[in-house]
Design an enzyme around this catalytic site. Structure first.
Site, short mmCIF file in Angstrom:
data_model
loop_
_atom_site.label_atom_id
_atom_site.label_comp_id
_atom_site.label_asym_id
_atom_site.label_seq_id
_atom_site.Cartn_x
_atom_site.Cartn_y
_atom_site.Cartn_z
N ASP A 198 25.32 -22.90 -45.33
CA ASP A 198 25.77 -22.02 -44.24
C ASP A 198 27.12 -21.43 -44.62
OD1 ASP A 198 26.02 -20.79 -41.64
OD2 ASP A 198 24.71 -22.35 -40.86
N HIS A 246 14.35 -15.52 -35.94
CA HIS A 246 14.38 -14.73 -34.70
C HIS A 246 15.67 -13.93 -34.53
CE1 HIS A 246 16.04 -18.53 -32.47
NE2 HIS A 246 17.06 -17.72 -32.77
#
Length: 340
Positions: A198, A246
């Site tokens: 990340d 998403h």
């Protein structure tokens, strides 16, 4: 007989949420942990509330199934769902998600019509901010990470129940946030090792969570950006994308899946964990409404169907595509596929 009562339930849905959020803000369920009880009078004394709001709050929480009232007494205690998920420091504490929605997304949702008309997010301004959390109060950014952890930790447990990770040895959690999935999956599968990949400001949180879980020797972190780094981290036989796709449009997602395919060895596995729409795109409500939330929070995100994900995976070069289903707050299923 057809009545407007279901519409009234929709209209007043926010009443339930704000009641829950207020009780979490007061730490009411943590106060009642371990079978402790409280009366209206005690709530007044301990929280400085008048009798009317104290009585109203306890009655409302009981009506929502969050508290139970002791037979023949005026005492309330946590219902099982509150004891399990609304007591701070419990393994699957959900309070972070509640606080984030209350503080970050609740008021912007009041302007959902604006998002529909403009096709622009409401929680940040793409014209002045590089990303959703650029130039944002660090407290809100950390609240987001806690919200994602709260939604992810039980979802990871459900995924681990629905899909057997025994054949996998090295997991890369792409955009893994604070590391909920690796923590839960490594607990369940003692042979498994994992990396959280990340952004640089996120991975220290994941490292801290892994250390607190006693898993620092099996979970490491890699700072990077899966859009701009030349390559994704290598040496993993499994890549997990949990509640990632998403956030983006179809073209971006297809490109990311292609990068995952390149990073995996032959026979490697990809796991796409999401709230999946049905092929007709008519539900379930949790998945469809998450799509509405993407209008509020992202530039191009939406929720996609199981069929769409399967098509993208096949086009990226994956085969043996299948879906496992489960019930969890962050996802209702996962597509599993192998690199040919």
């Amino acid at each position: 007989m057809l009545t407007p009562t279901p519409l009234m339930r929709l209209v007043t849905g926010f009443w339930s949420f704000k009641t829950l959020a207020a009780a979490v803000e007061l730490n009411l369920f943590t106060r009642l942990a371990g079978g402790r009880t409280i009366t209206v009078e005690q709530l007044c004394d301990e929280y400085g509330l008048a009798e009317r709001p104290a009585d109203t709050l306890l009655a409302a929480c009981a009506s929502l199934g969050l508290l139970t009232k002791q037979p023949g007494s005026n005492s309330y205690r946590n219902a099982p769902i509150a004891e399990e998920f609304l007591v701070a420091d419990r393994p699957y504490y959900f309070g972070g998600q509640i606080r984030y929605c209350d503080e970050r997304t609740y008021l912007p949702w009041h302007r959902i019509g604006e998002a529909l008309r403009t096709d622009r997010p409401l929680t940040w301004d793409p014209d002045t901010q590089e990303s959703i959390f650029a130039d944002v109060d660090p407290r809100i950014r950390n609240l987001f990470l806690e919200a994602m952890y709260a939604a992810s930790i039980f979802t990871a447990r459900a995924l681990g129940d629905a899909y057997d990770f025994s054949a996998h040895h090295r997991l890369l959690d792409l955009g893994g946030g604070s590391g909920a999935y690796p923590i839960e999956l490594c607990r369940r599968y003692p042979h498994l090792r994992a990396s959280v990949y990340d952004l640089p400001h996120v991975v220290p949180v994941a490292a801290e969570k892994a250390a607190a879980a006693g898993l620092a020797d099996r979970i490491d972190t890699v700072a990077g950006d899966f859009f701009t780094d030349e390559k994704l981290p290598q040496g993993h036989d499994t890549i997990l994308l949990s509640m990632i796709l998403h956030d983006w449009d179809e073209a971006t997602n297809r490109a990311l899946l292609a990068r995952c395919h390149d990073a995996l060895p032959s026979g490697g596995t990809i796991v796409v964990c999401e709230l999946l729409l049905n092929p007709e795109r008519t539900g379930p409500p949790e998945a469809a409404l998450m799509g509405m939330n993407m209008l509020v929070e992202t530039e191009g995100g939406r929720n996609y169907s199981e069929t769409e994900y399967a098509d993208w995976l096949a086009d990226a070069g994956f085969g043996s595509i299948r879906t496992v289903v489960f019930d969890a707050p962050g996802a209702n299923g996962a597509l599993i596929a192998r690199k040919r």
